[in-house]
Scaffold this motif. Structure first.
Motif, PDB file in Angstrom:
ATOM      1  N   PRO A  35       0.843  -1.203   0.000  1.00  0.00           N
ATOM      2  CA  PRO A  35       0.000   0.000   0.000  1.00  0.00           C
ATOM      3  C   PRO A  35       0.876   1.249   0.000  1.00  0.00           C
ATOM      4  O   PRO A  35       2.034   1.215   0.433  1.00  0.00           O
ATOM      5  CB  PRO A  35      -0.785  -0.129   1.310  1.00  0.00           C
ATOM      6  N   ASP A  36       0.322   2.341  -0.469  1.00  0.00           N
ATOM      7  CA  ASP A  36       1.092   3.586  -0.530  1.00  0.00           C
ATOM      8  C   ASP A  36       1.635   3.986   0.834  1.00  0.00           C
ATOM      9  O   ASP A  36       2.750   4.505   0.949  1.00  0.00           O
ATOM     10  CB  ASP A  36       0.225   4.717  -1.092  1.00  0.00           C
ATOM     11  N   TYR A  37       0.838   3.709   1.884  1.00  0.00           N
ATOM     12  CA  TYR A  37       1.258   4.183   3.210  1.00  0.00           C
ATOM     13  C   TYR A  37       2.393   3.342   3.801  1.00  0.00           C
ATOM     14  O   TYR A  37       2.953   3.704   4.838  1.00  0.00           O
ATOM     15  CB  TYR A  37       0.078   4.247   4.182  1.00  0.00           C
ATOM     16  N   ALA A  38       2.772   2.261   3.140  1.00  0.00           N
ATOM     17  CA  ALA A  38       3.953   1.518   3.592  1.00  0.00           C
ATOM     18  C   ALA A  38       5.232   2.237   3.178  1.00  0.00           C
ATOM     19  O   ALA A  38       6.315   1.960   3.714  1.00  0.00           O
ATOM     20  CB  ALA A  38       3.954   0.106   3.014  1.00  0.00           C
ATOM     21  N   TYR A  54       4.364  -6.064   6.431  1.00  0.00           N
ATOM     22  CA  TYR A  54       3.371  -6.319   5.377  1.00  0.00           C
ATOM     23  C   TYR A  54       3.575  -7.663   4.669  1.00  0.00           C
ATOM     24  O   TYR A  54       2.836  -7.982   3.737  1.00  0.00           O
ATOM     25  CB  TYR A  54       3.393  -5.181   4.359  1.00  0.00           C
ATOM     26  N   LEU A  55       4.574  -8.435   5.075  1.00  0.00           N
ATOM     27  CA  LEU A  55       4.769  -9.788   4.545  1.00  0.00           C
ATOM     28  C   LEU A  55       4.066 -10.730   5.510  1.00  0.00           C
ATOM     29  O   LEU A  55       4.609 -11.108   6.543  1.00  0.00           O
ATOM     30  CB  LEU A  55       6.260 -10.119   4.420  1.00  0.00           C
ATOM     31  N   PHE A  56       2.854 -11.105   5.167  1.00  0.00           N
ATOM     32  CA  PHE A  56       1.972 -11.762   6.132  1.00  0.00           C
ATOM     33  C   PHE A  56       2.496 -13.136   6.541  1.00  0.00           C
ATOM     34  O   PHE A  56       2.901 -13.941   5.691  1.00  0.00           O
ATOM     35  CB  PHE A  56       0.571 -11.906   5.539  1.00  0.00           C
ATOM     36  N   ILE A 107       6.478 -14.360  -5.171  1.00  0.00           N
ATOM     37  CA  ILE A 107       6.211 -14.956  -3.858  1.00  0.00           C
ATOM     38  C   ILE A 107       5.986 -13.864  -2.818  1.00  0.00           C
ATOM     39  O   ILE A 107       5.059 -13.943  -1.996  1.00  0.00           O
ATOM     40  CB  ILE A 107       7.371 -15.885  -3.456  1.00  0.00           C
ATOM     41  N   LEU A 108       6.807 -12.829  -2.833  1.00  0.00           N
ATOM     42  CA  LEU A 108       6.619 -11.722  -1.889  1.00  0.00           C
ATOM     43  C   LEU A 108       5.292 -11.009  -2.156  1.00  0.00           C
ATOM     44  O   LEU A 108       4.594 -10.592  -1.211  1.00  0.00           O
ATOM     45  CB  LEU A 108       7.784 -10.736  -1.994  1.00  0.00           C
ATOM     46  N   LYS A 109       4.945 -10.886  -3.421  1.00  0.00           N
ATOM     47  CA  LYS A 109       3.651 -10.268  -3.758  1.00  0.00           C
ATOM     48  C   LYS A 109       2.505 -11.116  -3.218  1.00  0.00           C
ATOM     49  O   LYS A 109       1.489 -10.576  -2.740  1.00  0.00           O
ATOM     50  CB  LYS A 109       3.527 -10.103  -5.269  1.00  0.00           C
ATOM     51  N   MET A 110       2.647 -12.433  -3.276  1.00  0.00           N
ATOM     52  CA  MET A 110       1.629 -13.322  -2.723  1.00  0.00           C
ATOM     53  C   MET A 110       1.478 -13.087  -1.223  1.00  0.00           C
ATOM     54  O   MET A 110       0.365 -13.090  -0.685  1.00  0.00           O
ATOM     55  CB  MET A 110       2.024 -14.773  -3.012  1.00  0.00           C
ATOM     56  N   MET A 111       2.581 -12.841  -0.538  1.00  0.00           N
ATOM     57  CA  MET A 111       2.541 -12.585   0.902  1.00  0.00           C
ATOM     58  C   MET A 111       1.863 -11.248   1.204  1.00  0.00           C
ATOM     59  O   MET A 111       1.105 -11.130   2.172  1.00  0.00           O
ATOM     60  CB  MET A 111       3.963 -12.618   1.464  1.00  0.00           C
ATOM     61  N   VAL A 112       2.148 -10.241   0.379  1.00  0.00           N
ATOM     62  CA  VAL A 112       1.489  -8.937   0.565  1.00  0.00           C
ATOM     63  C   VAL A 112      -0.006  -9.056   0.282  1.00  0.00           C
ATOM     64  O   VAL A 112      -0.834  -8.459   0.986  1.00  0.00           O
ATOM     65  CB  VAL A 112       2.145  -7.868  -0.341  1.00  0.00           C
ATOM     66  N   ASN A 113      -0.356  -9.837  -0.739  1.00  0.00           N
ATOM     67  CA  ASN A 113      -1.783 -10.042  -1.034  1.00  0.00           C
ATOM     68  C   ASN A 113      -2.487 -10.713   0.139  1.00  0.00           C
ATOM     69  O   ASN A 113      -3.644 -10.398   0.446  1.00  0.00           O
ATOM     70  CB  ASN A 113      -1.941 -10.891  -2.302  1.00  0.00           C
TER      71      ASN A 113
END
Length: 385
Positions: A190-193, A200-202, A217-223
């Motif tokens: 998100p912009d505020y990160a 934000y890496l869940f 893979i990192l994008k999957m974690m952020v999603n």
């Protein structure tokens, strides 16, 4: 010479030429045509010779279907269907692995099988030298999928620790993950990160599918973080609480570091109470959370702090600086995010986990009672005092 004879002579010369488009003439191919006929006869005779010397099977081979093994196959092959593989590519990979005899045999089998279009990405157990149709039968059945390798990210890890975990449990070294983190615009943050993936890496268990690169893979974690944030109504609740979504994520990381289970909602409230009542005469707006201090000192979050360390002024020292630290300090899980967005109701300013084994935590708004709780902790775990 008469005119008639001259024209006859001219026609004789022209007979050595043929007409070509445009009305021009070209030299005749009388001799060359004979050579061509002779070559054709040689080829034809050669073909008959091969047929006679190699047998009728050679002629038959020219009209048979593509090469295929008789099956049923031998041994074991772990075969992977990659994202984006076409039928032809799957066929090429099968042949390269020694599963099928030819690409065309697999393509032909797939053309006769309506379910071939639904082959799923993943790993399958096949054999060497299978009939193409038999190999296809395995691939079209999703029950034959071998599970993807997984990696588990526990709650409460910093980005550096997450990178270490990913580097140790995937084919990509830590350097590859760090390079991916330097492309925040591709991660879906998100912009505020503000480009910082911390928090934000869940934390969850992820399947690493064939061909997935670190950025994906990192994008999957952020999603997955986004799903948890949406479930907690993070952005709407931030507006209602008079905070930014980024601040709620910082609070969630502090709650993750400090609490367990349902106690997280009370700890969340105590943090809000300290922030919202800085002139309470007790905490003076200081959160005094050791985990944040340790983060600023680049130490393990659970390490005990000396008096000297508590005075080292970093942006994350919540003993010397009022308010929230500038970023999350670790990856909060679903419960911590929900607790930050939906704190419990109560007057608490202090919390002490008096039993480290059971996680029993006591809450109060009295400093004297807090000291009693702290003494109880020291009695149960002297090493902490």
């Amino acid at each position: 010479m008469s005119e008639h004879e001259a024209r006859a002579g001219e026609r004789d010369e022209l007979d050595d030429y043929d007409y070509v488009p445009g009305g021009r003439r070209r030299k005749g191919r009388g001799l060359k045509g004979c050579v061509a006929v002779l070559v054709a006869l040689v080829v034809l005779v050669g073909g008959f010779y091969v047929a006679l010397t190699q047998g009728v099977s050679w002629v038959a081979d020219q009209f048979q279907g593509p090469e295929d093994y008789p099956g049923p196959g031998t041994g074991s092959v772990e075969f992977t269907v990659n994202e984006g593989d076409t039928t032809a590519q799957i066929g090429r990979n099968l042949k390269a692995e020694g599963v099928t005899a030819s690409v065309q045999a697999f393509i032909d089998a797939a053309a006769e099988e309506p379910d071939a279009a639904g082959i799923q990405v993943g790993a399958y157990e096949l054999q060497k030298e299978m009939r193409a149709a038999d190999a296809l039968e395995v691939l079209v059945d999703p029950d034959n999928l071998i599970g993807f390798p997984t990696v588990t990210i526990p709650e409460g890890l910093r980005v550096t620790e997450i990178v270490e975990t990913l580097g140790a449990n995937t084919e990509y070294p830590e350097a590859a993950w760090n390079r991916a983190l330097q492309q925040p615009d591709k991660l879906g943050l998100p912009d505020y990160a503000e480009g910082n993936a911390e928090g934000y890496l869940f934390p969850a268990t992820y399947e690493i599918k064939p061909g997935m690169k670190p950025v994906a893979i990192l994008k999957m974690m952020v999603n997955r973080w986004r799903e948890a944030a949406d479930a907690a109504n993070l952005e709407e609740r931030a507006a209602e609480l008079g905070r930014t979504p980024a601040e709620l994520m910082i609070i969630a990381s502090l709650v993750e570091a400090e609490g367990r289970g349902e106690d997280m909602y009370k700890i969340s409230r105590a943090i809000y109470n300290r922030l919202e009542n800085p002139d309470n005469g007790i905490t003076n707006g200081l959160l005094q959370i050791d985990a944040s201090v340790n983060y600023g000192l680049n130490q393990d979050l659970g390490v005990g702090l000396t008096s000297e360390q508590l005075q080292q002024d970093t942006p994350y020292n919540t003993y010397t600086r009022p308010g929230l630290p500038p970023t999350p300090i670790e990856a909060p899980g679903e419960l911590a995010i929900d607790a930050a967005a939906n704190p419990a109701d109560g007057p608490w300013l202090f919390w002490v986990t008096v039993d480290l084994e059971t996680g029993e935590t006591k809450f109060t708004d009295s400093y004297d009672e807090f000291l009693e709780f702290d003494a109880e902790l020291c009695e149960n775990a002297p090493e902490t005092c």
